[in-house]
Design an enzyme around this catalytic site. Structure first.
Site, PDB file in Angstrom:
ATOM      1  N   HIS A  55     -16.225  24.753   3.516  1.00  0.00           N
ATOM      2  CA  HIS A  55     -14.982  25.056   3.736  1.00  0.00           C
ATOM      3  C   HIS A  55     -14.434  26.135   3.233  1.00  0.00           C
ATOM      4  O   HIS A  55     -14.532  26.540   2.280  1.00  0.00           O
ATOM      5  CB  HIS A  55     -14.172  23.778   3.301  1.00  0.00           C
ATOM      6  CG  HIS A  55     -12.783  23.851   3.625  1.00  0.00           C
ATOM      7  ND1 HIS A  55     -11.787  23.914   2.560  1.00  0.00           N
ATOM      8  CD2 HIS A  55     -11.924  24.356   4.846  1.00  0.00           C
ATOM      9  CE1 HIS A  55     -10.535  24.063   3.312  1.00  0.00           C
ATOM     10  NE2 HIS A  55     -10.830  24.400   4.441  1.00  0.00           N
ATOM     11  N   ASP A  74     -20.942  43.854  15.662  1.00  0.00           N
ATOM     12  CA  ASP A  74     -21.460  44.630  16.767  1.00  0.00           C
ATOM     13  C   ASP A  74     -22.696  45.361  16.275  1.00  0.00           C
ATOM     14  O   ASP A  74     -23.033  45.451  15.285  1.00  0.00           O
ATOM     15  CB  ASP A  74     -20.394  45.154  17.354  1.00  0.00           C
ATOM     16  CG  ASP A  74     -19.728  46.460  16.837  1.00  0.00           C
ATOM     17  OD1 ASP A  74     -20.549  47.055  15.785  1.00  0.00           O
ATOM     18  OD2 ASP A  74     -18.537  46.599  17.176  1.00  0.00           O
ATOM     19  N   ASP A  78     -11.131  26.797  10.033  1.00  0.00           N
ATOM     20  CA  ASP A  78     -10.003  26.363   9.023  1.00  0.00           C
ATOM     21  C   ASP A  78      -8.488  26.535   9.384  1.00  0.00           C
ATOM     22  O   ASP A  78      -8.197  27.431   9.928  1.00  0.00           O
ATOM     23  CB  ASP A  78     -10.295  27.440   7.789  1.00  0.00           C
ATOM     24  CG  ASP A  78      -9.470  27.097   6.453  1.00  0.00           C
ATOM     25  OD1 ASP A  78      -8.844  26.073   6.496  1.00  0.00           O
ATOM     26  OD2 ASP A  78      -9.943  27.614   5.464  1.00  0.00           O
ATOM     27  N   TYR A 104     -13.514  46.034   6.624  1.00  0.00           N
ATOM     28  CA  TYR A 104     -14.596  46.209   5.853  1.00  0.00           C
ATOM     29  C   TYR A 104     -14.526  45.333   4.450  1.00  0.00           C
ATOM     30  O   TYR A 104     -15.525  44.682   4.255  1.00  0.00           O
ATOM     31  CB  TYR A 104     -14.742  47.618   5.795  1.00  0.00           C
ATOM     32  CG  TYR A 104     -15.435  48.463   6.731  1.00  0.00           C
ATOM     33  CD1 TYR A 104     -15.836  47.891   7.853  1.00  0.00           C
ATOM     34  CD2 TYR A 104     -15.137  49.721   6.945  1.00  0.00           C
ATOM     35  CE1 TYR A 104     -16.434  48.700   8.924  1.00  0.00           C
ATOM     36  CE2 TYR A 104     -15.478  50.598   7.868  1.00  0.00           C
ATOM     37  CZ  TYR A 104     -16.212  49.942   8.980  1.00  0.00           C
ATOM     38  OH  TYR A 104     -16.646  50.657  10.058  1.00  0.00           O
ATOM     39  N   TYR A 139     -15.606  48.106  18.416  1.00  0.00           N
ATOM     40  CA  TYR A 139     -14.409  47.146  17.822  1.00  0.00           C
ATOM     41  C   TYR A 139     -14.773  45.463  18.366  1.00  0.00           C
ATOM     42  O   TYR A 139     -13.697  44.702  18.316  1.00  0.00           O
ATOM     43  CB  TYR A 139     -13.072  47.685  18.007  1.00  0.00           C
ATOM     44  CG  TYR A 139     -12.805  48.854  17.411  1.00  0.00           C
ATOM     45  CD1 TYR A 139     -12.541  49.001  16.272  1.00  0.00           C
ATOM     46  CD2 TYR A 139     -12.955  50.234  18.120  1.00  0.00           C
ATOM     47  CE1 TYR A 139     -12.238  50.196  15.456  1.00  0.00           C
ATOM     48  CE2 TYR A 139     -12.763  51.341  17.501  1.00  0.00           C
ATOM     49  CZ  TYR A 139     -12.406  51.476  16.227  1.00  0.00           C
ATOM     50  OH  TYR A 139     -12.303  52.423  15.754  1.00  0.00           O
ATOM     51  N   ASN A 184     -16.422  43.389  16.153  1.00  0.00           N
ATOM     52  CA  ASN A 184     -16.693  42.587  15.056  1.00  0.00           C
ATOM     53  C   ASN A 184     -15.809  41.321  15.087  1.00  0.00           C
ATOM     54  O   ASN A 184     -14.277  41.693  15.282  1.00  0.00           O
ATOM     55  CB  ASN A 184     -16.611  43.502  13.928  1.00  0.00           C
ATOM     56  CG  ASN A 184     -17.507  44.696  14.090  1.00  0.00           C
ATOM     57  OD1 ASN A 184     -18.602  44.417  14.265  1.00  0.00           O
ATOM     58  ND2 ASN A 184     -16.695  45.762  14.025  1.00  0.00           N
TER      59      ASN A 184
END
Length: 140
Positions: A22, A30, A67, A112, A130, A132
């Site tokens: 958890h 990508d 979550d 990042y 973009y 990710n």
């Protein structure tokens, strides 16, 4: 082989998803993302070459609870301008999963920083820019 497990989920990825606890996060990176340098523990980088993130995300969301205890459970990397088309696919997959989805969009360098704390990284073959996405694991 197992019944009901999408073949894009490799044995290594299934092990990682199962070991995550958890609050742990996983980055679906990508093809342009520097995946090998993204996490501190290099052993938790797994490859999914030739597989796009929407396919991975769809398969993972059949197994993965999000979550619900924080302000966000999904993180996307903001481009300098515009909105990546692939986000529409992500939103559909996430909304169809039956999970409560709380998306946070952050600039590249903030992404990042968050990604560097991920439990694991899946280096995909996704070509969209973009693309990710970070998923935060919840409880069942």
């Amino acid at each position: 082989m197992l019944k009901g497990i999408d073949p894009v989920i490799s044995p290594e990825l299934l092990k990682i998803l199962s070991e995550m606890g958890h609050g742990d996060e996983i980055l679906l990176a990508d093809g342009n993302y520097p995946a090998q340098g993204a996490v501190k523990n290099m052993s938790l980088v797994t490859r999914a070459d030739g597989v796009g993130i929407p396919k991975l995300l769809n398969a993972i969301m059949k197994l993965f609870p999000l979550d619900t205890f924080l302000d966000y459970n999904v993180v996307l990397m903001l481009p300098e301008k515009g909105v990546p088309q692939i986000w529409e696919e992500y939103e559909k997959i996430l909304n169809d999963s039956g999970e409560i989805v709380k998306i946070k969009k952050v600039p590249r360098f903030a992404f990042y920083d968050l990604a560097s704390k991920s439990y694991a990284v899946v280096a995909s073959g996704e070509r969209a820019l973009y693309a990710n996405i970070i998923l935060r694991k919840g409880v069942i």
